[in-house]
Scaffold this motif. Structure first.
Motif, PDB file in Angstrom:
ATOM      1  N   UNK A 120       0.828  -1.202   0.000  1.00  0.00           N
ATOM      2  CA  UNK A 120       0.000   0.000   0.000  1.00  0.00           C
ATOM      3  C   UNK A 120       0.864   1.254   0.000  1.00  0.00           C
ATOM      4  N   UNK A 121       1.903   1.249   0.833  1.00  0.00           N
ATOM      5  CA  UNK A 121       2.814   2.402   0.884  1.00  0.00           C
ATOM      6  C   UNK A 121       3.521   2.573  -0.460  1.00  0.00           C
ATOM      7  N   UNK A 122       3.885   1.458  -1.075  1.00  0.00           N
ATOM      8  CA  UNK A 122       4.545   1.505  -2.382  1.00  0.00           C
ATOM      9  C   UNK A 122       3.624   2.133  -3.432  1.00  0.00           C
ATOM     10  N   UNK A 123       2.354   1.727  -3.411  1.00  0.00           N
ATOM     11  CA  UNK A 123       1.414   2.267  -4.392  1.00  0.00           C
ATOM     12  C   UNK A 123       1.146   3.745  -4.141  1.00  0.00           C
ATOM     13  N   UNK A 124       1.206   4.160  -2.885  1.00  0.00           N
ATOM     14  CA  UNK A 124       1.032   5.579  -2.586  1.00  0.00           C
ATOM     15  C   UNK A 124       2.202   6.385  -3.168  1.00  0.00           C
ATOM     16  N   UNK A 174     -16.638   1.584  11.253  1.00  0.00           N
ATOM     17  CA  UNK A 174     -17.519   0.812  10.368  1.00  0.00           C
ATOM     18  C   UNK A 174     -17.673   1.527   9.023  1.00  0.00           C
ATOM     19  N   UNK A 175     -17.819   2.844   9.104  1.00  0.00           N
ATOM     20  CA  UNK A 175     -17.951   3.620   7.864  1.00  0.00           C
ATOM     21  C   UNK A 175     -16.705   3.469   6.996  1.00  0.00           C
ATOM     22  N   UNK A 176     -15.518   3.579   7.634  1.00  0.00           N
ATOM     23  CA  UNK A 176     -14.285   3.495   6.858  1.00  0.00           C
ATOM     24  C   UNK A 176     -14.045   2.081   6.334  1.00  0.00           C
ATOM     25  N   UNK A 205      -5.751   4.024   3.887  1.00  0.00           N
ATOM     26  CA  UNK A 205      -4.698   3.057   4.212  1.00  0.00           C
ATOM     27  C   UNK A 205      -3.499   3.708   4.875  1.00  0.00           C
ATOM     28  N   UNK A 206      -3.073   4.838   4.314  1.00  0.00           N
ATOM     29  CA  UNK A 206      -1.903   5.527   4.878  1.00  0.00           C
ATOM     30  C   UNK A 206      -2.210   6.010   6.300  1.00  0.00           C
ATOM     31  N   UNK A 207      -3.417   6.540   6.492  1.00  0.00           N
ATOM     32  CA  UNK A 207      -3.769   7.020   7.834  1.00  0.00           C
ATOM     33  C   UNK A 207      -3.819   5.879   8.846  1.00  0.00           C
ATOM     34  N   UNK A 208      -4.276   4.724   8.389  1.00  0.00           N
ATOM     35  CA  UNK A 208      -4.350   3.580   9.303  1.00  0.00           C
ATOM     36  C   UNK A 208      -2.942   3.147   9.734  1.00  0.00           C
ATOM     37  N   UNK A 209      -2.016   3.125   8.767  1.00  0.00           N
ATOM     38  CA  UNK A 209      -0.629   2.776   9.104  1.00  0.00           C
ATOM     39  C   UNK A 209      -0.047   3.838  10.041  1.00  0.00           C
ATOM     40  N   UNK A 210      -0.311   5.087   9.700  1.00  0.00           N
ATOM     41  CA  UNK A 210       0.219   6.197  10.499  1.00  0.00           C
ATOM     42  C   UNK A 210      -0.286   6.110  11.945  1.00  0.00           C
ATOM     43  N   UNK A 211      -1.578   5.823  12.094  1.00  0.00           N
ATOM     44  CA  UNK A 211      -2.171   5.735  13.432  1.00  0.00           C
ATOM     45  C   UNK A 211      -1.517   4.650  14.274  1.00  0.00           C
ATOM     46  N   UNK A 212      -0.968   3.641  13.608  1.00  0.00           N
ATOM     47  CA  UNK A 212      -0.327   2.550  14.354  1.00  0.00           C
ATOM     48  C   UNK A 212       1.012   2.970  14.934  1.00  0.00           C
ATOM     49  N   UNK A 213       1.659   3.942  14.276  1.00  0.00           N
ATOM     50  CA  UNK A 213       3.010   4.295  14.720  1.00  0.00           C
ATOM     51  C   UNK A 213       3.087   5.651  15.405  1.00  0.00           C
TER      52      UNK A 213
END
Lengths: 120, 136
Positions: A31-35, B17-19, B96-104
């Motif tokens: 996903x990060x790669x595609x971004x 749920x919305x996301x 997707x990026x925000x979800x990863x970001x929220x984890x770190x």
């Protein structure tokens, strides 16, 4: 709102979560790669020469294909399991099928890329 | 062991749920657009004699290639499909990026800044992409 995770990076990397965890991690990397690809795509549309060169760089495209294709195929598996939750019973087998499909798709894509790049 | 599932009716309606629904919807929309694009390009290719690869390459890189479609209607349709794909992919990617970001990033202010930056970036990049594709 902040979570109370207290897991070190080495502990996270060496976590033995099995094939499901591996696909989870690779899905994120993909996903990060595609971004990154999306950013390069928009900048190349704008006419930046360096970004256009990057879009034609075989190493960059190899990186995008390897991780991007995994993201696409793994996303399809996740969607299928979401639609038919009973298949979760067989998730290990489904992940094995996913790896076979991924190997075939990535193999074809890389073969085409390399023959175009290096001639053949 | 039976799979642990929760019917949609019992999930309630929260941001998560919305996301979740938004992410799934965008995924299916992208798969649909990919299939429609491939079949559309095949049909147009057979009707106009333009190369299948040339059509797809021009559709995604209209500033780098000559338009192989002579008809204005087909050109507009292809551009609209690519714009839809870019916007949907961007929406999917932002989540997707925000979800990863929220984890770190665990602090509240850090997450708020991350959301503002990533969403602003996505909106700006989408506007640029749409403008360039439309005017190419």
């Amino acid at each position: 709102m902040g979570s109370n995770r207290n897991i070190s990076l080495p502990a996270g990397i060496t976590y033995k979560g099995g094939p499901a965890f591996l696909t989870y991690m690779l899905h994120r990397v993909g996903g990060a790669t595609l971004f990154i690809f999306f950013t390069v795509y928009v900048l190349s549309l704008l006419g930046l020469g360096s970004m256009r060169a990057l879009m034609n760089n075989w190493l960059f495209l190899t990186f995008i294909l390897i991780f991007g294709l995994f993201h696409v195929i793994n996303g399809l598996r996740i969607s299928i399991l979401d639609l038919w939750p009973k298949l979760m019973l067989h998730y290990r087998g489904i992940i094995q099928v996913e790896w076979i499909v991924y190997a075939a798709a990535a193999g074809c894509a890389l073969f085409l890329l390399f023959t175009r790049t290096f001639g053949g | 062991m039976a799979p642990r599932t929760l019917p949609i009716k019992k999930r309630g309606f929260s941001f998560e749920v919305f996301m979740w629904a938004f992410t799934r919807f965008t995924v299916f929309a992208m798969y649909g657009l990919i299939l429609a694009g491939i079949f559309g390009a095949l049909i147009v290719s057979s009707k106009t004699g333009a190369g299948f690869g040339d059509i797809l390459y021009w559709a995604f890189f209209p500033t780098l290639a000559e338009n192989p479609l002579g008809q204005i209607g087909m050109t507009v349709l292809a551009k609209l499909m690519v714009i839809a794909f870019v916007l949907i992919a961007c929406g999917h990617g932002v989540h997707g990026v925000l979800e990863i970001w929220d984890d770190y990033v665990t602090s509240e202010s850090g997450r708020r800044w991350a959301r503002n930056i990533v969403i602003t970036y996505a909106v700006a990049a989408s506007i640029i992409a749409v403008y360039v594709i439309l005017t190419a």
